[in-house]
Write a protein that holds these residues in place. Structure first.
Motif, PDB file in Angstrom:
ATOM      1  N   MET A 276       0.835  -1.196   0.000  1.00  0.00           N
ATOM      2  CA  MET A 276       0.000   0.000   0.000  1.00  0.00           C
ATOM      3  C   MET A 276       0.873   1.249   0.000  1.00  0.00           C
ATOM      4  SD  MET A 276      -3.231  -0.980   0.113  1.00  0.00           S
ATOM      5  CE  MET A 276      -4.123   0.385   0.819  1.00  0.00           C
ATOM      6  N   ASP A 277       0.314   2.369  -0.449  1.00  0.00           N
ATOM      7  CA  ASP A 277       1.042   3.626  -0.418  1.00  0.00           C
ATOM      8  C   ASP A 277       1.217   4.067   1.032  1.00  0.00           C
ATOM      9  OD1 ASP A 277       1.227   3.806  -3.116  1.00  0.00           O
ATOM     10  OD2 ASP A 277      -0.634   4.920  -3.349  1.00  0.00           O
ATOM     11  N   SER A 278       2.274   4.861   1.281  1.00  0.00           N
ATOM     12  CA  SER A 278       2.523   5.383   2.613  1.00  0.00           C
ATOM     13  C   SER A 278       1.655   6.603   2.900  1.00  0.00           C
ATOM     14  CB  SER A 278       4.001   5.764   2.749  1.00  0.00           C
ATOM     15  OG  SER A 278       4.359   6.727   1.778  1.00  0.00           O
ATOM     16  N   THR A 279       1.003   7.164   1.874  1.00  0.00           N
ATOM     17  CA  THR A 279       0.159   8.336   2.071  1.00  0.00           C
ATOM     18  C   THR A 279      -1.113   7.944   2.805  1.00  0.00           C
ATOM     19  OG1 THR A 279      -0.826   7.951  -0.083  1.00  0.00           O
ATOM     20  CG2 THR A 279       0.985   9.513   0.016  1.00  0.00           C
ATOM     21  N   PRO A 280      -1.644   8.832   3.681  1.00  0.00           N
ATOM     22  CA  PRO A 280      -2.804   8.474   4.479  1.00  0.00           C
ATOM     23  C   PRO A 280      -4.112   8.477   3.708  1.00  0.00           C
ATOM     24  CG  PRO A 280      -2.147  10.732   4.936  1.00  0.00           C
ATOM     25  CD  PRO A 280      -1.101  10.151   4.029  1.00  0.00           C
ATOM     26  N   HIS A 281      -4.138   9.122   2.552  1.00  0.00           N
ATOM     27  CA  HIS A 281      -5.432   9.229   1.880  1.00  0.00           C
ATOM     28  C   HIS A 281      -5.379   8.946   0.377  1.00  0.00           C
ATOM     29  CE1 HIS A 281      -9.607  10.155   1.691  1.00  0.00           C
ATOM     30  NE2 HIS A 281      -9.430  11.118   0.827  1.00  0.00           N
ATOM     31  N   GLY A 282      -4.928   9.906  -0.407  1.00  0.00           N
ATOM     32  CA  GLY A 282      -4.986   9.760  -1.862  1.00  0.00           C
ATOM     33  C   GLY A 282      -4.254   8.528  -2.374  1.00  0.00           C
ATOM     34  N   ALA A 283      -4.722   8.016  -3.515  1.00  0.00           N
ATOM     35  CA  ALA A 283      -4.138   6.824  -4.122  1.00  0.00           C
ATOM     36  C   ALA A 283      -3.307   7.196  -5.344  1.00  0.00           C
ATOM     37  CB  ALA A 283      -5.240   5.847  -4.521  1.00  0.00           C
ATOM     38  N   ALA A 284      -2.076   6.701  -5.397  1.00  0.00           N
ATOM     39  CA  ALA A 284      -1.255   6.872  -6.586  1.00  0.00           C
ATOM     40  C   ALA A 284      -1.806   5.980  -7.700  1.00  0.00           C
ATOM     41  CB  ALA A 284       0.194   6.506  -6.287  1.00  0.00           C
ATOM     42  N   VAL A 285      -1.673   6.418  -8.933  1.00  0.00           N
ATOM     43  CA  VAL A 285      -2.167   5.657 -10.077  1.00  0.00           C
ATOM     44  C   VAL A 285      -1.024   5.473 -11.078  1.00  0.00           C
ATOM     45  CG1 VAL A 285      -3.836   5.557 -11.975  1.00  0.00           C
ATOM     46  CG2 VAL A 285      -4.492   6.605  -9.797  1.00  0.00           C
ATOM     47  N   LYS A 286      -0.740   4.221 -11.391  1.00  0.00           N
ATOM     48  CA  LYS A 286       0.303   3.921 -12.362  1.00  0.00           C
ATOM     49  C   LYS A 286      -0.200   2.855 -13.327  1.00  0.00           C
ATOM     50  CE  LYS A 286       4.112   5.074  -9.234  1.00  0.00           C
ATOM     51  NZ  LYS A 286       5.366   4.617  -8.589  1.00  0.00           N
ATOM     52  N   ALA A 287      -0.006   3.097 -14.607  1.00  0.00           N
ATOM     53  CA  ALA A 287      -0.442   2.134 -15.625  1.00  0.00           C
ATOM     54  C   ALA A 287       0.533   2.154 -16.786  1.00  0.00           C
ATOM     55  CB  ALA A 287      -1.855   2.470 -16.115  1.00  0.00           C
ATOM     56  N   GLN A 288       0.695   1.004 -17.394  1.00  0.00           N
ATOM     57  CA  GLN A 288       1.596   0.885 -18.539  1.00  0.00           C
ATOM     58  C   GLN A 288       0.988  -0.071 -19.554  1.00  0.00           C
ATOM     59  OE1 GLN A 288       5.532  -0.487 -17.576  1.00  0.00           O
ATOM     60  NE2 GLN A 288       6.333  -0.117 -19.622  1.00  0.00           N
ATOM     61  N   GLY A 289       0.778   0.438 -20.774  1.00  0.00           N
ATOM     62  CA  GLY A 289       0.235  -0.389 -21.843  1.00  0.00           C
ATOM     63  C   GLY A 289      -1.139  -0.949 -21.552  1.00  0.00           C
ATOM     64  N   LEU A 290      -1.937  -0.203 -20.774  1.00  0.00           N
ATOM     65  CA  LEU A 290      -3.238  -0.708 -20.331  1.00  0.00           C
ATOM     66  C   LEU A 290      -4.228  -0.789 -21.488  1.00  0.00           C
ATOM     67  CD1 LEU A 290      -4.139  -1.547 -17.472  1.00  0.00           C
ATOM     68  CD2 LEU A 290      -5.353   0.622 -17.312  1.00  0.00           C
ATOM     69  N   GLY A 291      -5.035  -1.845 -21.496  1.00  0.00           N
ATOM     70  CA  GLY A 291      -6.041  -2.005 -22.541  1.00  0.00           C
ATOM     71  C   GLY A 291      -7.213  -2.830 -22.066  1.00  0.00           C
ATOM     72  N   VAL A 292      -8.395  -2.520 -22.571  1.00  0.00           N
ATOM     73  CA  VAL A 292      -9.623  -3.278 -22.289  1.00  0.00           C
ATOM     74  C   VAL A 292     -10.218  -3.710 -23.611  1.00  0.00           C
ATOM     75  CG1 VAL A 292     -12.044  -3.049 -21.574  1.00  0.00           C
ATOM     76  CG2 VAL A 292     -10.222  -2.315 -20.036  1.00  0.00           C
ATOM     77  N   LYS A 293     -10.630  -4.967 -23.678  1.00  0.00           N
ATOM     78  CA  LYS A 293     -11.152  -5.521 -24.929  1.00  0.00           C
ATOM     79  C   LYS A 293     -12.572  -6.031 -24.726  1.00  0.00           C
ATOM     80  CE  LYS A 293      -9.604  -8.440 -28.758  1.00  0.00           C
ATOM     81  NZ  LYS A 293      -8.577  -9.430 -29.194  1.00  0.00           N
ATOM     82  N   GLY A 294     -13.464  -5.666 -25.651  1.00  0.00           N
ATOM     83  CA  GLY A 294     -14.825  -6.161 -25.633  1.00  0.00           C
ATOM     84  C   GLY A 294     -14.990  -7.276 -26.643  1.00  0.00           C
ATOM     85  N   PRO A 295     -16.188  -7.868 -26.741  1.00  0.00           N
ATOM     86  CA  PRO A 295     -16.421  -8.974 -27.672  1.00  0.00           C
ATOM     87  C   PRO A 295     -16.134  -8.627 -29.130  1.00  0.00           C
ATOM     88  CG  PRO A 295     -18.227  -8.806 -26.100  1.00  0.00           C
ATOM     89  CD  PRO A 295     -17.375  -7.594 -25.903  1.00  0.00           C
TER      90      PRO A 295
END
Length: 296
Positions: free
Chosen positions: A1-20
């Motif tokens: 988990m992040d060390s920050t008390p609240h906000g969430a860090a966001v990291k993505a690389q080559g992300l993709g979503v595929k439908g039918p």
């Protein structure tokens, strides 16, 4: 988990979503610190909402890797859902026009108390639990900038009677009742005037400055936001191989081809735009993927 008390860090690389029927979006990269204001920008049908749902653990990815608040996706989707909240996502999380403001707030507080609180909290006296719920609601309304006293019928005002910006503020307030580390807002600037759009971004900017990571889908991002685009990159046409004669010198082009290089005849129909067929398939994939999330 992040060390920050609240906000969430966001990291993505080559992300993709595929439908039918194809990809909703592909090759998305993000690096955002906790408390960032992230704007998902792109044309309609380019998979903006699908990306928002994927980063909040509500749509399974098909390519790449991502981490939200230190939790990996798609492996920890349930855990990501627990630390994120949706505001105004048509077909997935939207207001009921027949409900009043009070009914929406009461319902969300009950759901939060039943499913979002530790078991020991349910054993406390009823008066204590009610006071806590009232405190959560008041804090969420204040953070969202919605004062029920300014509404036509106060908290008894129906959603159908709210202005567009008021409805957006209510959606945000409902999402904030659960104290999410990441707030995801869809269609942030849709059907808003320039002044209302500025107020909406001021609200999200304020929430981000207070520590909550904000992820917002929009048609036009403000200059101070971290912009993530789902727009497709046009494919470069492949050059045709050059034909050669037996002696190895370039072959002479037929007269018809040579004339074509000089330009089409006035009556000639323009060729379809490169990548049009692929874009159509991608939009179909985004629609299919979104429909699957709505049924989940």
């Amino acid at each position: 988990m992040d060390s920050t008390p609240h906000g969430a860090a966001v990291k993505a690389q080559g992300l993709g979503v595929k439908g039918p029927r194809g990809w909703a979006f592909q090759d998305v990269d993000i690096t955002a610190e906790p408390g960032a204001l992230i704007a998902i920008e792109g044309p309609s049908g380019s998979g903006r909402t699908c990306l928002l749902l994927a980063l909040t653990g509500r749509m399974k990815t098909a390519a790449g890797k991502a981490r939200v608040g230190g939790l990996s996706l798609p492996k920890k989707m349930a855990a990501v859902r627990a630390v994120t909240a949706l505001a105004h996502v048509p077909g997935v999380a939207e207001l009921d026009p027949a409900f009043t403001v009070a009914e929406h707030l009461h319902e969300r507080a009950l759901l939060q108390r039943r499913f979002g609180s530790p078991v020991r909290a349910l054993l406390r006296p009823r008066r204590e639990r009610r006071a806590e719920a009232r405190g959560r609601i008041d804090a969420a309304l204040e953070a969202a900038g919605l004062d029920p006293e300014t509404l036509p019928k106060g908290v008894r005002t129906s959603v159908r009677d709210l202005e567009r910006l008021e409805a957006l503020r209510l959606s945000v307030a409902l999402a904030l009742i659960g104290s999410p580390r990441l707030l995801a807002v869809d269609d942030t600037d849709m059907k808003l005037s320039d002044e209302e759009r500025a107020q909406a971004w001021a609200l999200l900017r304020k929430l981000a400055a207070a520590g909550t990571t904000v992820l917002a889908v929009c048609s036009q991002a403000p200059e101070d936001a971290l912009v993530v685009s789902t727009a497709r990159r046009p494919e470069k046409p492949r050059p045709e191989p050059e034909q050669k004669t037996e002696s190895g010198s370039p072959a002479a082009k037929p007269e018809a081809e040579a004339a074509a290089e000089d330009g089409p005849e006035p009556e000639a129909e323009a060729a379809p735009e490169a990548g049009t067929e692929k874009n159509i398939k991608n939009e179909e994939g985004a629609a299919d993927a979104l429909a699957e999330a709505g049924r989940a």
